[in-house]
Scaffold this active site. Sequence first.
Site, PDB file in Angstrom:
ATOM      1  N   ASP A 180       0.843  -1.188   0.000  1.00 27.47           N
ATOM      2  CA  ASP A 180       0.000   0.000   0.000  1.00 27.47           C
ATOM      3  C   ASP A 180       0.885   1.247   0.000  1.00 27.47           C
ATOM      4  O   ASP A 180       2.087   1.164  -0.214  1.00 27.47           O
ATOM      5  CB  ASP A 180      -0.939  -0.019   1.202  1.00 27.47           C
ATOM      6  CG  ASP A 180      -0.195  -0.230   2.518  1.00 27.47           C
ATOM      7  OD1 ASP A 180       1.014   0.068   2.565  1.00 27.47           O
ATOM      8  OD2 ASP A 180      -0.809  -0.701   3.488  1.00 27.47           O
ATOM      9  N   GLU A 223       1.352 -10.530  -0.381  1.00 25.70           N
ATOM     10  CA  GLU A 223       1.861  -9.177  -0.153  1.00 25.70           C
ATOM     11  C   GLU A 223       3.239  -9.204   0.497  1.00 25.70           C
ATOM     12  O   GLU A 223       3.442  -9.864   1.516  1.00 25.70           O
ATOM     13  CB  GLU A 223       0.894  -8.385   0.733  1.00 25.70           C
ATOM     14  CG  GLU A 223       1.280  -6.915   0.878  1.00 25.70           C
ATOM     15  CD  GLU A 223       0.209  -6.103   1.577  1.00 25.70           C
ATOM     16  OE1 GLU A 223       0.183  -4.868   1.401  1.00 25.70           O
ATOM     17  OE2 GLU A 223      -0.615  -6.693   2.316  1.00 25.70           O
ATOM     18  N   ASP A 277      -0.816 -18.013  -6.729  1.00 23.38           N
ATOM     19  CA  ASP A 277      -0.221 -16.750  -7.140  1.00 23.38           C
ATOM     20  C   ASP A 277      -1.312 -15.808  -7.646  1.00 23.38           C
ATOM     21  O   ASP A 277      -1.666 -15.804  -8.822  1.00 23.38           O
ATOM     22  CB  ASP A 277       0.818 -17.008  -8.230  1.00 23.38           C
ATOM     23  CG  ASP A 277       1.702 -15.792  -8.503  1.00 23.38           C
ATOM     24  OD1 ASP A 277       1.611 -14.813  -7.727  1.00 23.38           O
ATOM     25  OD2 ASP A 277       2.478 -15.822  -9.481  1.00 23.38           O
ATOM     26  N   HIS A 284       0.703  -8.814  -4.399  1.00 22.05           N
ATOM     27  CA  HIS A 284      -0.258  -7.785  -3.962  1.00 22.05           C
ATOM     28  C   HIS A 284       0.519  -6.512  -3.641  1.00 22.05           C
ATOM     29  O   HIS A 284       0.902  -6.255  -2.499  1.00 22.05           O
ATOM     30  CB  HIS A 284      -1.013  -8.291  -2.728  1.00 22.05           C
ATOM     31  CG  HIS A 284      -2.090  -7.375  -2.253  1.00 22.05           C
ATOM     32  ND1 HIS A 284      -3.409  -7.502  -2.643  1.00 22.05           N
ATOM     33  CD2 HIS A 284      -2.052  -6.312  -1.415  1.00 22.05           C
ATOM     34  CE1 HIS A 284      -4.135  -6.569  -2.063  1.00 22.05           C
ATOM     35  NE2 HIS A 284      -3.339  -5.825  -1.311  1.00 22.05           N
TER      36      HIS A 284
END
Length: 451
Positions: A78, A426, A417, A365
Amino acid sequence: MKMVTAILVFLMLFAPPCSSSAMPDYKDALSKSILFFEGQRSGKLPPNQRLKWRKDSALHDGSEENVDLVGGYYDAGDNVKFGLPMAFSITMLGWSVIEYGRFMGSDLNHAMDAIRWGTDYLLKATAHPGTVYVQVGDPNADHSCWERPEDMDTPRTVYKITKDNPGSEVAAETAAALAAASIVFKKSDPAYAHLLLQSAIKVSNNGCIDSANLFLEDGFNNKYRASYTGDVPGACPFYCSSNGFNDFLSAKLNSTQEFKKNADNFMCWLLPEISNAHVSFTPGGLIYKSKASNMQGVTANSFLLLTYASYLGHSHQVISCGNVQVTSTTLRAAAKRQVDYILGDNPKKISYMVGYGHNFPRYIHHRASSLPSITKDPNHIKCNEGFTDYFYKEIPNLNILMGAVVGGPDVNDQYVDTRLNAGEAEPTTYINAPLVGALASLKGHPKVVEV
């Protein structure tokens, strides 16, 4: 994080996917594990930035509080700068260099650059007396968008702790990071090292600092005791302090014998040969504790196994795990199994480090990795466009986040995956940071021997 931090405070006293028949390329893995941190950089990037697909971002962080909070690291996939995991990551990078910098070769300078990128930010975050800035970015707003950091238009809310709204965990971890880094730079840049140490003292708010007890009783984090998750609205549920803040304080024990007993027991728990109910293992032998970001426990515990093994070896001691005598070699072998699993010696024969070998996760991610670089597509990619055009599309990530270690497989060694499974797909700075030291140790002594 808490166990590693407590042990740190005390100890300051003193190629292709691999298989069981092939020695992993620890040197290559080490280089890439450090390079990963350049992909997580926030702020104005330097001329020697090696991951060229990343560009400047979040250049006005802190402006809503009229402070300069530009720089530092995004914690994961993020675009939020969480102070607790950032400080922990810097603490572990610092400890890694202190213990194993001599094995890093040309990567030592890159590791020190990674530390300095973090500490330069922490110095800004601790520059104002009585205040520690501990987070930048509204995590709920950020997580509702799939945007590259260069395009960010979500609120860059600033969160802080003060004597009226204390946060013992993040204050203590920040002081630990600054103190550890001061040791790293003591010879190469003594003026910077002194600045770091003085900032660590200021965060602790005591007149002196002692390597045996970094956080004295009248320290900021001791005097104003409270969990930061209660006073920093954006902290939980992302980085909750589930066990309270006491683990982050002075970790005081009545004697070194008491510490050694506890540490010995902890080492025993990490050995699959020793029957215990404290630690679980997958059928393939991976330490397993959490469905989300399980690799953080794997890398941290691998570092601790190797470091404690080194101390045991140098002091010619053994551990008694019940009726089993455990040597330095036993601990090193256990750590090597965990690291080798990450690098491909596992049932899926997949490297969980991006860019290491040929078979590694391609759909991690991670916003910046999955979206086109701004150098190739300078058009602003809006919040929902990122989801519809990239996140949900079954196309591999467009940028290779070299060295990133993902959260890892499930309890049965299975890994799918896909970006949709953040818990397994992530990467985070606090997964990679302890691995840097573990890889450096294994690079220096790739065979399981007493050291």
